[in-house]
Enzyme design. Structure first.
Site, mmCIF file in Angstrom:
data_model
loop_
_atom_site.group_PDB
_atom_site.id
_atom_site.type_symbol
_atom_site.label_atom_id
_atom_site.label_comp_id
_atom_site.label_asym_id
_atom_site.label_seq_id
_atom_site.Cartn_x
_atom_site.Cartn_y
_atom_site.Cartn_z
ATOM 1 C CG HIS A 181 -1.920 -1.052 1.256
ATOM 2 N ND1 HIS A 181 -3.029 -0.985 2.076
ATOM 3 C CD2 HIS A 181 -2.034 -2.221 0.576
ATOM 4 C CE1 HIS A 181 -3.772 -2.056 1.898
ATOM 5 N NE2 HIS A 181 -3.193 -2.824 1.000
ATOM 6 C CD GLU A 235 -2.113 4.542 2.657
ATOM 7 O OE1 GLU A 235 -3.263 5.001 2.601
ATOM 8 O OE2 GLU A 235 -1.782 3.489 2.064
ATOM 9 C CB CYS A 248 -6.558 -0.418 5.108
ATOM 10 S SG CYS A 248 -4.819 -0.921 5.034
ATOM 11 C CB CYS A 250 -1.983 1.762 6.005
ATOM 12 S SG CYS A 250 -1.547 0.915 4.463
#
Length: 168
Positions: A56, A58, A88, A91
């Site tokens: 992801h 992040e 999410c 993260c």
């Protein structure tokens, strides 16, 4: 603390990364890391590209700059993560664990967004590290990019995500 007057600029950069992610066939999320008011890096989701579930935007920034984040936070410096979509749970866990000062996202995620978790229900070790979380500008721009991806899918999980996103 952070200069909030730059939120739109950094979120626009995150959206530019999200567009690149979309062009690559990945779920379109982009992120920007700013430390002590200086742009440190940008990233985009690479889940499909990297064939894993942890790439992801992040997470990629946090992993790449983990040592710098740790050093900055130990000195009470300011670490701000800008992301085009609400982080999410995975993260957000990395965000809290790395003690980021602030997280600013453009569009809420009604499917997997985790920033609305109440820090008061968390064990004290996590609650005391909780980052300041805010929804910033450019929600509709982010939502448009996300829906462009979601509208192409027939996968039931993405259909549900699309329907939920339309409601925000």
């Amino acid at each position: 603390m952070a200069d909030e007057s730059n939120d739109a600029t950094y979120l626009q950069m995150a959206l530019d990364e999200a567009r690149k992610s979309l062009d690559d066939g990945n779920f379109p999320v982009g992120a920007v890391l700013v430390i002590d008011g200086k742009l440190v890096g940008t990233a985009r989701n690479l889940i499909k590209t990297n064939s894993d579930w942890v790439s992801h935007a992040e997470n990629l920034l946090i992993i790449k700059y983990s040592s710098l984040i740790k050093q900055t936070r130990k000195g009470n410096g300011d670490v701000v993560l800008y992301t085009s979509f609400e982080p999410c749970l995975m993260c957000f866990g990395a965000i809290v664990g790395h003690r980021l000062s602030r997280v600013v996202y453009s569009c809420p995620d009604p499917y997997t967004g985790a920033t609305q978790i109440d820090s008061k229900i968390m064990p004290v070790g996590y609650a005391r590290l909780w980052s300041k979380v805010e929804q910033g500008p450019l929600k509709e721009e982010s939502k448009t990019i996300l829906l462009e991806f979601l509208n192409k899918s027939t996968d039931p999980k993405w259909i549900l995500a699309r329907d939920l996103l339309k409601s925000v």
